[in-house]
Design an enzyme around this catalytic site. Structure first.
Site, short mmCIF file in Angstrom:
data_model
loop_
_atom_site.label_atom_id
_atom_site.label_comp_id
_atom_site.label_asym_id
_atom_site.label_seq_id
_atom_site.Cartn_x
_atom_site.Cartn_y
_atom_site.Cartn_z
N CYS A 87 0.84 -1.20 0.00
CA CYS A 87 0.00 0.00 0.00
C CYS A 87 0.88 1.26 0.00
O CYS A 87 1.51 1.55 -1.01
CB CYS A 87 -0.96 -0.06 1.20
N HIS B 207 -3.49 -5.77 0.99
CA HIS B 207 -2.80 -5.97 2.26
C HIS B 207 -2.72 -7.45 2.64
O HIS B 207 -3.64 -7.94 3.30
CB HIS B 207 -3.53 -5.23 3.38
N GLU C 271 -0.98 -8.77 4.93
CA GLU C 271 -0.88 -8.92 6.39
C GLU C 271 -2.25 -8.88 7.06
O GLU C 271 -2.40 -9.25 8.21
CB GLU C 271 0.07 -7.86 6.97
#
Lengths: 234, 725
Positions: free
Chosen positions: A87, A200, A202
């Site tokens: 990002c 994302h 994560e």
């Protein structure tokens, strides 16, 4: 694998990336502050996390690229260390010219936070070596400047790693959440050791969060790293 | 000298000042008093009524009185939360008004020594067909998005209602939830004389001077000219403040933290001093200002955002300063805590103000003069619509019912990677890393009920918030509130306010949910219109075992669908009467607090025992909309058969309270029936989860038969369509 998560003053996914690397994958993980530098062999993986590095009121990542830490990141990348920009991290990588292209305001000018589907276009990278070509992953996005743009002469096809797609893997206009050129969601450098991606990973590595598709990217990296070490040892 | 009235003070208030000081106040002092005695800062109209609310409980660490409420959640952890309004600023400058609203409440939570972990927003607007409403709506949503996303605190829940009474008076209420280690909590009682005052964060500028007074007047034509009263938002600065304050809060030598909100330094310093009967002595020349030539009054009353005041043990300032320096922030030693009880301000070596700190924080209270309002009829005869399926689709598309996806997708609701249940459901859920626990949170208030019967409306707001927590498997811990009303000097408004407090008190007492913090916003009216009484209830609940989180979505084909609570045909006020029959002035649904309690207990026990696959609170739109939502969330159909002689329209769409729709595997049904029996809760089997259509039959006749795909499309696209029309 020794990992660093770079902390810019306005990073806000730094602790998320750290948590996943350390507590989900059990990796040796360290924070590196934006004003600090590190020797190029210090870390095997450097994560540039999401957030708003320096407020990013004008252009995301435009100031971050001047941070002292970015010199170390560049040197590590030149040595073939893995660099993962997520990002805002992707935005900083393009601003720093570690990756080609630029990330512009979303087509509808609005911030967007939701799950999207992305398709693996290139699985010959350290970040995707456990994935199949054409495999579809579900992953959250959360950005206001994610419209990837690159001029045709700068773009080499095999640098596209992920494309936004629908559930079945069709790359369509409807499945493009921000107006990215060619639905590009993730790009790598020519050497393949630097990856920038808007989704994302994560945010989807734990069962309790309802999606573990992000694990495959980190697992690919770990596997690739171990294989390379074994290869070098032989 | 300006006249007393120019300062917004009454003759009586001015007399009180003269008696306390035994002299005339100087220009600086009267300006400070005038802002501190504004309704916004002093709560002079509401303070005595608020005392009726229950505030104690075994888990309450801190009730009202500090920057935010604090509740014990075990493991040495505490949850900290509060809600606040930013209505007036948002009415004239929606983007920065809403953005600074987020900033302000985040700093309240930060001041307790907690890390902010979640934001919730309750918004009210006029009819979206009006261009100005569209402007306010888009501005507010972008402002929240701009600020919340940048500071990295997920916006995970909220609610929005639309009604013409909010056209000129939009409501923007923001709730912040924080998490802290109990040993690092900061309370004002730790303040001691001799300690240093450190002003940290942004420079002090001329922005927002008089903001508190502006928020304590009704809006008028001239309000537009008060745009400079609205502060400018700098979320990046706030992000730095968060990181630095969280780090500083770990130090025991930081005695307390105070945010600078309305009335700026004046309020922050006097609060710190008055709460512990101390004084402060500050040197305004040491305040870092944004521009030259700022007068002492401007420095004292500036409402520049992103500033905090830290009270630090004398001799320990450097360590604290180094933390702020690391984050690129200023920290200026501006003064110290004294023993004399006075707020003393110096400028260029001269004393410019010296008044008792307690005079600033204790405005003379104003007595309300409530006049009862005649109640509306309990119900009226309404014609039966020809096609109930059309009514059903119209309700699903109503902006007060439809999905708010268009809004919450503009907010980062996942940052922090704790969001287990995302926005759009009964309550959002965040897991707490490193523990087996999770927190559920919600904000609720149906203003239409409150408009007709504020007492019952307030009770329902509390009950619905609790029910929304129960259905995800959480035990309600405590609540915060944001009470939005018109001009309290008007007898009807005073009555609405008093009845609201009584309703909240009775429901909170019955359900054993203490009120730990809150905010009152009066003067939400213009000459033309006044807002409905809108007491937003924000509530936080605890889930001990995060593996037992429940959600509203239907999960598995074959599961039995069951209604916990009465199968009612409540023929009272509901979205159906408002939208289809244009009837607003009938009484809201009845609420039986004892039944409510039993229904909630039964559902929570069933979830804890692992009996349920889904649970959903029935609210706006009644049973039909509730069923539709479970299908839409789950992407799966259902077939229900009702056998009942009541009116079909109210059976489907009536908003009878104390009802929860659940689904479960058939093997668990006996145990659920037993649980319901033990709690004396009515229970009815309605049908099964199956296929890809929602089918509802009454007495064998099909009333609704729609593909889930279609109702999902109606439900999820409606808001965006209304905005873009």
């Amino acid at each position: 694998m020794r990992c660093a998560v770079v902390v810019f003053p306005g990073s806000n996914c730094d602790r998320d990336a750290f948590h996943v690397l350390k507590n989900v994958f059990g990796l040796d993980c360290h924070y590196v502050f934006h004003g600090d530098t590190f020797p190029p062999n210090e870390f095997d993986l450097i994560v540039l996390p999401g957030g708003f590095s320096f407020g990013d009121y004008l252009r995301a990542g435009a100031i971050a690229r001047f941070s002292p830490v970015m010199e170390s990141v560049r040197e590590a990348a030149n040595r073939g260390k893995f660099v993962l920009g997520i990002c805002n991290g992707f935005q900083i990588l393009t601003e720093s010219k570690l990756l080609p292209g630029a990330l512009l305001r979303n087509k509808n000018l609005k911030f967007v936070c939701k799950d999207v589907h992305i398709k693996v276009v290139n699985n010959a990278t350290p970040f995707t070596c456990l994935l199949e070509r054409g495999q579809v992953l579900r992953m959250p996005i959360a950005h206001g400047e994610g419209r990837y743009f690159v001029s045709k002469d700068e773009l080499k096809e095999d640098q596209i790693v992920f494309q936004y797609c629908d559930e079945r893997g069709n790359v369509t206009e409807d499945s493009n959440p921000n107006g990215s050129f060619l639905n590009i969601a993730g790009m790598t450098n020519e050497r393949g050791n630097v990856l920038g991606l808007m989704p994302h990973p994560e945010r989807c590595c734990e069962e309790i969060l309802g999606n573990t598709d992000g694990r495959k990217i980190f697992e690919s990296l770990i596997t690739y790293f171990v294989r390379r070490q074994e290869h070098e040892a032989n | 000298m300006r006249r007393i009235e120019d300062y917004g003070l009454s003759q009586k208030e001015y007399q009180h000042i003269l008696e306390t000081l035994a002299r005339e106040p100087n220009d600086v002092e009267i300006a400070m008093i005038s802002v501190m005695w504004s309704e916004h800062c002093s709560y002079k109209h509401s303070k005595s009524s608020l005392r009726r609310l229950p505030t104690k409980g075994p888990r309450v660490i801190q009730g009202p009185g500090e920057n935010a409420g604090v509740v014990d959640i075990g493991d040495g952890l505490a949850v900290v939360f509060k809600m606040e309004s930013h209505n007036h600023p948002s009415a004239v400058e929606p983007f920065h008004g809403a953005a600074t609203g987020v900033g302000g409440i985040v700093r309240d939570v930060l001041a307790m020594g907690a890390r902010p972990i979640a934001l919730l927003d309750s918004l009210r607007f006029g009819d979206l067909s009006e261009p100005r409403v569209k402007y306010l709506f888009s501005g507010v949503v972008s402002g929240i998005s701009f600020y919340g996303n940048c500071i990295g605190v997920p916006t995970i829940a909220g609610e929005i209602y639309f009604h013409p009474c909010y056209t000129q008076n939009p409501l923007v209420n923001v709730m912040c939830v924080g998490l802290a280690e109990q040993r690092h909590l900061k309370f004002s009682k730790a303040v001691k004389s001799g300690a240093s005052l450190l002003l940290v964060g942004s420079l002090t500028g001329r922005d927002g001077i008089g903001g508190a007074s502006f928020a304590s007047e009704t809006l008028s034509e001239e309000s537009e000219s008060k745009r400079p009263c609205v502060q400018i938002a700098d979320p990046f600065m706030e992000k730095l403040l968060i990181e630095a304050c969280v780090e500083a809060a770990n130090l025991d030598t930081v005695l307390t933290i105070q945010d600078l909100g309305a009335a700026g330094l004046t309020s922050a310093c006097s609060e710190i001093a008055a709460k512990v009967n101390k004084g402060v002595r500050i040197d305004l020349s040491r305040v870092s200002v944004r521009e030259k030539g700022m007068s002492p009054v401007e420095i004292l009353l500036s409402e520049s955002q992103e500033r905090m005041l830290l009270v630090v043990e004398r001799g320990e300032e450097e360590r604290v300063e180094s933390i702020f320096k690391k984050w690129g922030l200023r920290a200026a030693r501006i003064g110290e805590v004294t023993d004399d009880g006075f707020f003393t301000a110096l400028y260029d070596g001269k004393i410019v103000a010296q008044i008792p700190a307690a005079l600033l924080t204790q405005a003379p209270l104003v007595e309300l003069d409530p006049t009862p309002v005649l109640l509306s009829p309990s119900c009226v005869e309404l014609p039966m619509p020809r096609n109930l399926e059309e009514v059903f689709l119209e309700l699903l598309a109503s902006p007060n019912i439809c999905s708010k996806r268009y809004v919450f997708e503009q907010y980062d609701h996942m940052v922090g990677i704790d969001t287990v249940v995302r926005p759009g459901h009964d309550a959002a859920v965040l897991r707490i890393k490193g523990t087996s626990k999770a927190l559920a949170m919600t904000a609720d208030c149906n203003p239409f009920y409150c408009s007709v019967d504020p007492y019952v409306g307030a009770q329902i707001a509390v009950c619905e918030a609790a029910r929304n927590l129960i259905v995800v498997g959480a035990e309600p811990l405590a609540l915060t509130d944001c009470l939005n009303f018109g001009d309290p000097d008007k007898p009807q408004v005073a009555y609405q306010f008093e009845m609201t407090i009584n309703g909240m008190r009775d429901a909170a007492t019955a359900l054993n949910i203490p009120v730990v913090s809150g905010n009152v916003s009066f003067y939400n009216e213009t000459e033309a219109s006044r807002v409905h009484p809108t007491p937003i209830v924000g509530m936080v609940g605890l889930i001990e075992d995060a593996s037992r989180i429940c959600s509203a979505s239907f999960k598995n084909p074959g599961d039995v669908i069951v209604l916990l609570g009465p199968m009612s045909d409540d023929q009272r006020l509901c979205e159906y009467t408002r939208l289809i029959h244009k009837i607003e002035h009938v009484l809201p649904p009845k609420i039986d607090l004892e039944l409510e309690k039993r229904v909630q207990r039964c559902c929570l026990n069933a979830i804890k025992d692992g009996l349920l696959n889904s649970a959903h609170d029935l609210s706006e739109g009644g049973l039909a909309v509730g069923l539709a939502e479970c299908c839409i969330f789950g992407g799966i159909g259902a077939v229900c058969e009702l056998w009942n002689d009541s009116r079909a329209d109210f059976l489907l769409f009536g908003e009878g309270q104390s009802r929860i729709l659940v689904s479960l595997v058939e093997e668990n049904l006996e145990r659920l029936i037993q649980l319901a029996k033990n709690e004396n809760v009515p229970i009815a089997v309605l049908g099964r989860v199956t296929g890809d259509r929602l089918v509802v039959k009454l007495n064998g006749r099909k009333l609704i038969d729609q593909p889930v795909r279609k109702i999902k499309e109606v439900y999820e696209s409606s808001l965006q369509r209304l905005v873009n029309q």
